[in-house]
Design an enzyme around this catalytic site. Structure first.
Site, PDB file in Angstrom:
ATOM      1  N   LEU A  47      60.562  38.613  62.232  1.00  0.00           N
ATOM      2  CA  LEU A  47      61.676  38.816  63.155  1.00  0.00           C
ATOM      3  C   LEU A  47      62.491  37.547  63.321  1.00  0.00           C
ATOM      4  O   LEU A  47      63.645  37.584  63.732  1.00  0.00           O
ATOM      5  CB  LEU A  47      61.136  39.281  64.515  1.00  0.00           C
ATOM      6  N   GLY A  48      61.896  36.409  62.973  1.00  0.00           N
ATOM      7  CA  GLY A  48      62.533  35.126  63.266  1.00  0.00           C
ATOM      8  C   GLY A  48      62.173  34.637  64.647  1.00  0.00           C
ATOM      9  O   GLY A  48      62.792  33.710  65.176  1.00  0.00           O
ATOM     10  N   HIS A  67      45.321  42.482  44.187  1.00  0.00           N
ATOM     11  CA  HIS A  67      44.236  41.630  43.688  1.00  0.00           C
ATOM     12  C   HIS A  67      43.478  42.271  42.532  1.00  0.00           C
ATOM     13  O   HIS A  67      42.688  41.604  41.860  1.00  0.00           O
ATOM     14  CB  HIS A  67      43.294  41.206  44.829  1.00  0.00           C
ATOM     15  N   ASP A  71      49.008  43.226  49.523  1.00  0.00           N
ATOM     16  CA  ASP A  71      47.932  43.546  48.592  1.00  0.00           C
ATOM     17  C   ASP A  71      48.124  44.920  47.941  1.00  0.00           C
ATOM     18  O   ASP A  71      47.196  45.721  47.861  1.00  0.00           O
ATOM     19  CB  ASP A  71      46.572  43.487  49.285  1.00  0.00           C
ATOM     20  N   GLY A  75      34.989  47.293  43.313  1.00  0.00           N
ATOM     21  CA  GLY A  75      35.374  48.274  42.304  1.00  0.00           C
ATOM     22  C   GLY A  75      36.156  49.415  42.912  1.00  0.00           C
ATOM     23  O   GLY A  75      36.935  50.094  42.234  1.00  0.00           O
ATOM     24  N   ASN A  76      35.963  49.676  44.231  1.00  0.00           N
ATOM     25  CA  ASN A  76      36.777  50.667  44.943  1.00  0.00           C
ATOM     26  C   ASN A  76      38.190  50.155  45.207  1.00  0.00           C
ATOM     27  O   ASN A  76      39.066  50.908  45.632  1.00  0.00           O
ATOM     28  CB  ASN A  76      36.145  51.033  46.288  1.00  0.00           C
ATOM     29  N   SER A  77      38.408  48.869  44.993  1.00  0.00           N
ATOM     30  CA  SER A  77      39.716  48.267  45.274  1.00  0.00           C
ATOM     31  C   SER A  77      40.846  49.071  44.658  1.00  0.00           C
ATOM     32  O   SER A  77      40.826  49.366  43.467  1.00  0.00           O
ATOM     33  CB  SER A  77      39.786  46.850  44.690  1.00  0.00           C
TER      34      SER A  77
END
Length: 606
Positions: free
Chosen positions: A266-267, A96, A127, A207-209
């Site tokens: 896994l289905g 993101h 992410d 901002g730490n993302s």
């Protein structure tokens, strides 16, 4: 008092503050005893162990800060963080953070310099993204730790650029404690799913993302990506979540492929019964787990090497793997335990991934759990000196990006394709001329066979069994022909096409990433090919082809071929083993391989 300061490594105060606390504490004790305290009579002394621990922590933080990256989109609005993981500039961050920013970015390090960077690969579900800083080959990289060893109560520190406060790109440091491990955060208003993540009380803010979470040794144990926030606010409320570095290790080569990578399923779905056992609730009859015998009502005992005691634990394990991996699974039925390696299915369709990877950024959720970073909060001004120049792709780096549907950056995929194809050329089979291959040998050390493969047809003859299997590319009903009816002839037709014509034989041809062969073997590179609805996954160990899987028809078992090795100087396989779910393995030894020119017959005109 002695016990309080025994472990210097866990003291968060500075030495002067420790000394002040000691004196204040002593003054209080003396006052209670009716005695006056004279500061001049006492002199605080810190033990050498405490001073050494303090200096070690200061040195660790200084070293770690050199690897922390401030990341900016081309327009200079907003930003996030990242961490260098290799000297050639490979950098981890959040998806993101880079979403919608384009293929080139600007990045700053605490040396005060701004560097160009190129986007390589993205993982919208997990992410995570990987970019590469440019212009040096000696970037200060941080070592990667082992997030499976992290426990609640461990100290941890986060570094990054919250609210873009670091005008000189020197990252902000926050110190705190690991609050929990193996946390599951369900998707909230998007597909971002945080599985097996680390919860910390270390302060993390917008901002730490994408910035690193370090242990006390300065090793990266996670990538900060999500926070709990107060209603209508974006300020940390005391709970942050970091994507575990071990999950990212599994995806690293997939991200380096330049693709929009996918997670796995896994289905099957699971539920918890009245005895707190995890039970298979539903299962797709077309998934690999079903072909290998898993059924509704079976109890999942362990998955991915971990004991499973809840649905959340199952989701945590499932979420850390890329699609296509084989993972160990143990289940119980009627008191009997069964162990197998199941191939994980794709979580999303290709179209869904393309849609997910496109802007706009995911919206905030109603429950207060949201990714952070990206645009600044309303009213937060851009700080002086934090505007990188308007993005202009330097001519020297233009070749580092190639756009293609389903890829974040196809140029990096091509690099890996070329490396693996170079290994195939060494086999000496490449030719524009149609070939006829004739293998001879023995099946399971008993029955002699003759296998013939051409551009249009194939045949497997076993005289002692009075059996002949025929493949005709023009007749789909023959495409599963082979021993035990698993499509072995088609698998070897694809094998011939790869060795004789390379990428030109297939409608799709791309590098996937790496994975442990069959779930417990060496880490191998994976190429994927598609042609006429048939999919193959080709496995390379240190550049040498060691086997492949062929999915002949959707919703049918896969045909797995594992090579015994290659005859030195003759460029032919020593033999191979064919595996099909639900069937016993069949081994083919090779005594000879004859390669001849082959004329494709002309079809009669109707």
């Amino acid at each position: 008092m002695t016990a309080l300061f025994r472990d210097g490594a866990r003291i968060a105060a500075r030495p002067k503050l420790v000394a002040r606390f000691k004196l204040t504490f002593l003054a209080g004790v003396l006052a209670l005893c009716g005695l006056a305290f004279c500061p001049g009579l006492l002199q605080a002394e810190l033990s050498p162990e405490v001073q050494q621990a303090e200096q070690k922590r200061v040195d660790t933080i200084a070293r770690a800060s050199r690897s922390v990256v401030a990341i900016f989109p081309p327009d200079g609005k907003g930003g996030g963080s990242g961490v260098l993981i290799s000297s050639d500039g490979l950098t981890l961050t959040n998806f993101h953070v880079v979403q919608g920013a384009g293929p080139f970015l600007k990045c700053g390090l605490n040396d005060g310099k701004i560097y160009d960077a190129v986007l390589i690969g993205i993982d919208p579900t997990g992410d995570v993204a990987i970019i590469q800083l440019l212009g040096r080959d000696d970037f200060p990289a941080a070592p990667l730790g082992d997030s499976n060893t992290v426990e609640a109560g461990d100290w941890a520190f986060a570094m990054g650029n919250p609210f873009l406060l670091a005008e000189d790109f020197t990252p902000t440091l926050t110190y705190g404690m690991v609050s929990g491990v193996h946390r599951y955060q369900y998707p909230a208003g998007s597909i971002l799913e945080y599985t097996d993540c680390i919860q910390v009380d270390t302060s993390i803010n917008p901002g730490n993302s994408g910035g690193p979470l370090f242990n006390t040794d300065g090793e990266v144990i996670g990538i900060n990506g999500r926070i709990s926030v107060e209603k209508r606010g974006r300020v940390n409320a005391g709970a942050g979540y970091a994507i575990s570095i071990n999950q990212i290790k599994y995806f690293r080569d997939h991200l380096l492929s330049g693709r929009v990578v996918d997670h796995a399923t896994l289905g099957a779905t699971v539920r918890t019964d009245e005895f707190s056992n995890v039970i298979v609730d539903t299962i797709l009859p077309s998934c690999n787990a079903f072909f290998q015998g898993l059924r509704e009502g079976d109890e999942i005992v362990s998955f991915g090497g971990r004991p499973i005691g809840s649905v959340n634990q199952f989701k945590n394990v499932l979420g850390i793997y890329p699609k296509g991996w084989k993972v160990p699974l143990t289940y119980r039925r009627d008191g009997e335990r069964y162990e197998l390696f199941v191939r994980l299915e794709a979580l999303h369709s290709a179209g869904e991934l393309v849609e997910f990877a496109s802007p706009p950024a995911p919206p905030e959720s109603e429950d207060g759990e949201e990714p952070h970073g990206g645009p600044l909060p309303p009213g937060m001004p851009q700080l002086p000196g934090m505007h990188p120049p308007k993005m202009e792709i330097p001519e020297e780096y233009a070749h580092l990006f190639e756009g293609r549907l389903g890829f974040a950056n196809y140029a990096f995929n091509v690099k890996k394709q070329e490396q693996l194809l170079e290994g195939l050329k060494r086999l000496g089979q490449s030719s524009e001329e149609p070939k006829k291959w004739t293998f001879e040998g023995v099946i399971n050390d008993q029955a002699p066979y003759r296998l013939v493969i051409t551009k249009v047809a194939g045949m497997l003859q076993v005289p002692s069994e009075q059996r002949v299997f025929l493949l005709d590319l023009g007749r789909p009903e023959t495409h599963l022909a082979g021993w035990n009816n698993e499509g072995m002839l088609m698998a070897f037709y694809e094998f011939q096409q790869l060795l004789t014509h390379g990428a030109d034989s297939f409608a799709e041809f791309y590098y996937v990433g790496s994975e442990p062969l069959d779930g417990n073997g060496p880490r191998v590179d994976v190429l994927a090919t598609m042609e006429a609805g048939r999919e193959c996954r080709w496995y390379f160990n240190q550049g040498q082809l060691v086997g492949w899987d062929t999915f002949v028809i959707p919703e049918t078992p896969v045909c797995e071929v594992r090579l015994d090795g290659w005859e030195s100087g003759e460029n032919r396989p020593l033999g191979w083993t064919v595996n099909t779910p639900g069937q016993p393995p069949v081994r083919f030894s090779v005594s000879s391989l004859k390669t001849e020119s082959f004329e494709v017959p002309e079809l009669p005109t109707p």
